[in-house]
Write an enzyme that holds these catalytic residues in place. Structure first.
Site, short mmCIF file in Angstrom:
data_model
loop_
_atom_site.label_atom_id
_atom_site.label_comp_id
_atom_site.label_asym_id
_atom_site.label_seq_id
_atom_site.Cartn_x
_atom_site.Cartn_y
_atom_site.Cartn_z
N HIS A 100 0.85 -1.19 0.00
CA HIS A 100 0.00 0.00 0.00
C HIS A 100 0.90 1.25 0.00
O HIS A 100 2.13 1.12 -0.09
CB HIS A 100 -0.96 -0.02 1.20
CG HIS A 100 -0.26 -0.28 2.52
ND1 HIS A 100 0.65 0.60 3.07
CD2 HIS A 100 -0.32 -1.34 3.36
CE1 HIS A 100 1.08 0.11 4.20
NE2 HIS A 100 0.52 -1.08 4.40
N HIS B 7 4.07 1.36 2.16
CA HIS B 7 5.24 0.68 1.59
C HIS B 7 5.85 1.53 0.47
O HIS B 7 7.07 1.63 0.36
CB HIS B 7 4.84 -0.68 1.00
CG HIS B 7 4.25 -1.65 1.97
ND1 HIS B 7 2.93 -2.05 1.93
CD2 HIS B 7 4.80 -2.32 3.02
CE1 HIS B 7 2.70 -2.93 2.89
NE2 HIS B 7 3.81 -3.11 3.57
N MET C 155 -2.32 3.14 7.49
CA MET C 155 -2.42 2.12 6.44
C MET C 155 -1.77 0.83 6.92
O MET C 155 -0.73 0.86 7.58
CB MET C 155 -1.73 2.59 5.17
CG MET C 155 -2.52 3.67 4.48
SD MET C 155 -1.89 3.92 2.81
CE MET C 155 -2.92 5.29 2.34
P1 AMP Z 1 4.75 -5.13 6.45
O1 AMP Z 1 4.56 -5.50 5.02
O2 AMP Z 1 3.48 -4.82 7.16
O3 AMP Z 1 5.64 -6.08 7.19
O4 AMP Z 1 5.53 -3.75 6.42
C1 AMP Z 1 6.72 -3.59 5.69
C2 AMP Z 1 7.32 -2.24 6.02
O5 AMP Z 1 6.38 -1.22 5.69
C3 AMP Z 1 7.63 -2.09 7.52
O6 AMP Z 1 8.83 -1.35 7.66
C4 AMP Z 1 6.44 -1.30 8.01
O7 AMP Z 1 6.71 -0.54 9.16
C5 AMP Z 1 6.18 -0.40 6.82
N1 AMP Z 1 4.80 0.11 6.86
C6 AMP Z 1 3.68 -0.62 7.03
N2 AMP Z 1 2.60 0.20 7.08
C7 AMP Z 1 3.07 1.47 6.96
C8 AMP Z 1 2.47 2.76 6.95
N3 AMP Z 1 1.16 2.93 7.08
N4 AMP Z 1 3.27 3.83 6.80
C9 AMP Z 1 4.61 3.68 6.66
N5 AMP Z 1 5.24 2.50 6.67
C10 AMP Z 1 4.48 1.40 6.81
#
Ligand code: AMP
Length: 285
Positions: free
Chosen positions: A36, A39, A186
């Site tokens: 999203h 990312h 998000m």
């Molecule tokens: P995930 O796919 O949920 O493991 O997240 C991958 C990376 O994206 C991690 O470093 C998360 O902290 C970051 N991330 C997830 N959601 C957000 C968001 N809303 N805003 C900024 N970074 C995010």
């Protein structure tokens, strides 16, 4: 251009060697996919700071506790590849679990203190899984920098610590949480929410923003800020997992906020069966 999709460490090493011989800087964005705008913000910043960006997409089984949502975690590799292409990503690494954890695997990274409390207590083994997979990715890609979101605030502190302690020489960049227009942070897990739960989920950010406003207005007492966070969750009938005020770097509990001391308000709550987390900085004046 479409990103190259790699699925083995050998392929990654070839890519990394070619990049190094061209003298190029690499930025790595580790993710679990179902990408999203949060990312994408990491990818864009990576491109500002390096010559190429690599994204890993891996739903890491070792960071899920037995009764968690590993089998139902949302996946959409085609959609993810389109987003990566639009963001200018060069390479996507999407290995199978057996490639990351082959038969006989037995090596783990644990970050002792920072993995305690908050999500660490509620999700046993979670940060061991996170620390291990991130260490493996950093060792494999050897990027100049890796980017992570503040959305997963305890995770960010764990990763900064392990990178420092293991002298990995990678610059860990933390970026602000990207939110929906109404304030909801998000998250790939937002896809689980019913329309009603999506509305109720706003109580996390609403409480956090309220706490932030109170601190800007002079509030200092952590327990009264926690009460505000709890009241917001309760008003929406969300089940609290935790609501806490912690030091912004050590994550130690804080009783009274003070100017110049970084502080963070962090909440986790269930909307139906979906567990959501969020946090904000608190800046005492
Ligand atoms: P995930 O796919 O949920 O493991 O997240 C991958 C990376 O994206 C991690 O470093 C998360 O902290 C970051 N991330 C997830 N959601 C957000 C968001 N809303 N805003 C900024 N970074 C995010």
């Amino acid at each position: 251009m479409k990103p190259a999709v790699l699925s083995t460490p050998t392929e990654v090493r070839q890519y990394v060697a070619a990049l190094a011989s061209a003298g190029k800087r690499l930025a790595l964005v580790p993710t679990m996919g179902f990408l999203h705008e949060g990312h994408v913000s990491l990818m864009r910043e990576g491109l500002q700071r390096a010559d190429e960006v690599a994204v890993s997409i891996f739903v890491n089984p070792t960071q899920f506790a037995p009764k968690e949502d590993l089998s139902t975690y949302p996946r959409d590799l085609d959609g993810d590849l389109r987003r990566c292409e639009a963001a200018g990503v060069s390479v996507v690494y999407a290995p199978q679990p057996k490639v990351v954890y082959p038969e006989g695997y037995q090596t783990w990274v644990t970050v002792d203190e920072l993995s305690k409390g908050l999500c660490g207590d509620r999700r046993p083994g979670h940060f061991r899984g996170v620390a291990t997979v991130v260490t493996k990715l950093l060792a494999l890609f050897r990027p100049s920098l890796a980017l992570f979101g503040e959305k997963d605030y305890q995770q960010l502190q764990v990763i900064k610590r392990l990178t420092h302690d293991l002298e990995l020489g990678v610059d860990i960049v933390g970026l602000p949480t990207v939110r929906e227009p109404d304030g909801l942070a998000m998250s790939s897990r937002n896809a689980y929410l019913s329309k009603e739960d999506r509305q109720r989920a706003l109580a996390l950010s609403r409480g956090l923003f309220e706490a932030q406003r109170l601190v800007e207005g002079g509030a200092r007492d952590a327990s009264s800020l926690v009460a505000v966070l709890r009241a917001s969750l309760a008003a929406a009938d969300l089940r609290e997992d935790y609501a806490e005020i912690r030091h912004g770097e050590t994550l130690d509990p804080i009783a009274t906020l003070a100017p110049g001391v970084p502080a963070r308000a962090l909440v986790a709550a269930f909307a139906g069966s979906t567990r959501l987390i969020d946090n904000v900085a608190l800046a005492a004046r």
